[in-house]
Design a protein around this motif. Structure first.
Motif, mmCIF file in Angstrom:
data_model
loop_
_atom_site.group_PDB
_atom_site.id
_atom_site.type_symbol
_atom_site.label_atom_id
_atom_site.label_comp_id
_atom_site.label_asym_id
_atom_site.label_seq_id
_atom_site.Cartn_x
_atom_site.Cartn_y
_atom_site.Cartn_z
ATOM 1 N N THR A 5 0.841 -1.200 0.000
ATOM 2 C CA THR A 5 0.000 0.000 0.000
ATOM 3 C C THR A 5 0.876 1.250 0.000
ATOM 4 O O THR A 5 2.021 1.220 0.463
ATOM 5 C CB THR A 5 -0.935 0.038 1.224
ATOM 6 O OG1 THR A 5 -0.161 -0.020 2.426
ATOM 7 C CG2 THR A 5 -1.927 -1.106 1.199
ATOM 8 N N GLY A 9 -2.802 4.548 1.856
ATOM 9 C CA GLY A 9 -3.420 3.277 2.205
ATOM 10 C C GLY A 9 -4.033 2.561 1.013
ATOM 11 O O GLY A 9 -4.706 1.548 1.179
ATOM 12 N N ASP A 10 -3.798 3.083 -0.212
ATOM 13 C CA ASP A 10 -4.332 2.447 -1.414
ATOM 14 C C ASP A 10 -3.457 1.268 -1.812
ATOM 15 O O ASP A 10 -2.224 1.333 -1.742
ATOM 16 C CB ASP A 10 -4.391 3.446 -2.570
ATOM 17 C CG ASP A 10 -5.356 4.586 -2.306
ATOM 18 O OD1 ASP A 10 -6.396 4.346 -1.658
ATOM 19 O OD2 ASP A 10 -5.068 5.710 -2.743
ATOM 20 N N GLY A 61 -8.300 -3.818 -0.675
ATOM 21 C CA GLY A 61 -8.315 -2.550 0.051
ATOM 22 C C GLY A 61 -9.464 -2.490 1.044
ATOM 23 O O GLY A 61 -9.300 -2.027 2.189
ATOM 24 N N GLU A 62 -10.637 -2.969 0.629
ATOM 25 C CA GLU A 62 -11.800 -3.019 1.533
ATOM 26 C C GLU A 62 -11.499 -3.926 2.728
ATOM 27 O O GLU A 62 -11.834 -3.599 3.860
ATOM 28 C CB GLU A 62 -13.039 -3.529 0.783
ATOM 29 C CG GLU A 62 -13.563 -2.552 -0.233
ATOM 30 C CD GLU A 62 -14.655 -3.158 -1.117
ATOM 31 O OE1 GLU A 62 -14.930 -4.375 -1.011
ATOM 32 O OE2 GLU A 62 -15.215 -2.411 -1.925
ATOM 33 N N GLN A 63 -10.872 -5.053 2.453
ATOM 34 C CA GLN A 63 -10.502 -5.994 3.530
ATOM 35 C C GLN A 63 -9.534 -5.344 4.514
ATOM 36 O O GLN A 63 -9.673 -5.482 5.737
ATOM 37 C CB GLN A 63 -9.897 -7.248 2.897
ATOM 38 C CG GLN A 63 -9.640 -8.373 3.851
ATOM 39 C CD GLN A 63 -10.915 -9.124 4.193
ATOM 40 O OE1 GLN A 63 -11.949 -8.940 3.581
ATOM 41 N NE2 GLN A 63 -10.847 -9.973 5.184
ATOM 42 N N LEU A 64 -8.530 -4.651 3.981
ATOM 43 C CA LEU A 64 -7.555 -3.965 4.848
ATOM 44 C C LEU A 64 -8.234 -2.921 5.739
ATOM 45 O O LEU A 64 -7.970 -2.842 6.936
ATOM 46 C CB LEU A 64 -6.488 -3.274 4.013
ATOM 47 C CG LEU A 64 -5.280 -4.099 3.604
ATOM 48 C CD1 LEU A 64 -4.428 -3.316 2.641
ATOM 49 C CD2 LEU A 64 -4.479 -4.511 4.808
ATOM 50 N N ARG A 65 -9.093 -2.116 5.140
ATOM 51 C CA ARG A 65 -9.782 -1.069 5.905
ATOM 52 C C ARG A 65 -10.680 -1.656 6.983
ATOM 53 O O ARG A 65 -10.802 -1.083 8.066
ATOM 54 C CB ARG A 65 -10.577 -0.154 4.971
ATOM 55 C CG ARG A 65 -9.668 0.822 4.201
ATOM 56 C CD ARG A 65 -10.467 1.839 3.403
ATOM 57 N NE ARG A 65 -11.140 1.246 2.261
ATOM 58 C CZ ARG A 65 -10.563 0.942 1.112
ATOM 59 N NH1 ARG A 65 -9.296 1.153 0.939
ATOM 60 N NH2 ARG A 65 -11.272 0.415 0.128
ATOM 61 N N SER A 66 -11.286 -2.825 6.712
ATOM 62 C CA SER A 66 -12.179 -3.439 7.713
ATOM 63 C C SER A 66 -11.391 -4.000 8.903
ATOM 64 O O SER A 66 -11.967 -4.228 9.948
ATOM 65 C CB SER A 66 -13.013 -4.544 7.057
ATOM 66 O OG SER A 66 -12.224 -5.697 6.814
ATOM 67 N N GLN A 67 -10.085 -4.225 8.727
ATOM 68 C CA GLN A 67 -9.269 -4.778 9.808
ATOM 69 C C GLN A 67 -8.632 -3.712 10.673
ATOM 70 O O GLN A 67 -7.964 -4.034 11.649
ATOM 71 C CB GLN A 67 -8.177 -5.685 9.214
ATOM 72 C CG GLN A 67 -8.722 -6.912 8.560
ATOM 73 C CD GLN A 67 -7.640 -7.792 7.972
ATOM 74 O OE1 GLN A 67 -6.451 -7.549 8.140
ATOM 75 N NE2 GLN A 67 -8.041 -8.829 7.279
ATOM 76 N N ARG A 68 -8.808 -2.476 10.344
ATOM 77 C CA ARG A 68 -8.208 -1.387 11.136
ATOM 78 C C ARG A 68 -9.098 -0.942 12.248
ATOM 79 O O ARG A 68 -10.184 -1.097 12.397
ATOM 80 C CB ARG A 68 -7.890 -0.190 10.238
ATOM 81 C CG ARG A 68 -6.779 -0.528 9.279
ATOM 82 C CD ARG A 68 -6.428 0.648 8.456
ATOM 83 N NE ARG A 68 -5.371 0.235 7.539
ATOM 84 C CZ ARG A 68 -4.987 0.936 6.511
ATOM 85 N NH1 ARG A 68 -5.521 2.084 6.252
ATOM 86 N NH2 ARG A 68 -4.037 0.525 5.727
#
Length: 68
Positions: A5, A9-10, A61-68
């Motif tokens: 990323t 965060g992209d 990216g959606e998966q990463l954001r959901s884990q933050r």
């Protein structure tokens, strides 16, 4: 899956090591330069069937954001 990323965060790249590499196969790893970060993620099997890099990067990216 290794995910690279940028500062925002992209997702800019992904790499999935082979499940069963042969003894003589080369190995790879992503290393982020300044301003980049590498994440190690376990992704659902359905992600491996996504043919479009754009779609894969969006969903990862959606998966990463959901884990933050």
């Amino acid at each position: 899956m290794q995910v690279l990323t940028d500062k925002a965060g992209d997702v800019v790249g992904t790499y999935r090591p082979p499940k069963n590499p042969h003894k003589e196969d080369p190995t790879f790893a992503i290393h982020g330069g300044p301003g980049y970060e590498v994440h190690e993620l376990e992704m659902p099997e359905e992600y491996w069937d996504i043919e479009s890099a754009e779609e894969l990067h969006r969903r990862v990216g959606e998966q990463l954001r959901s884990q933050r």
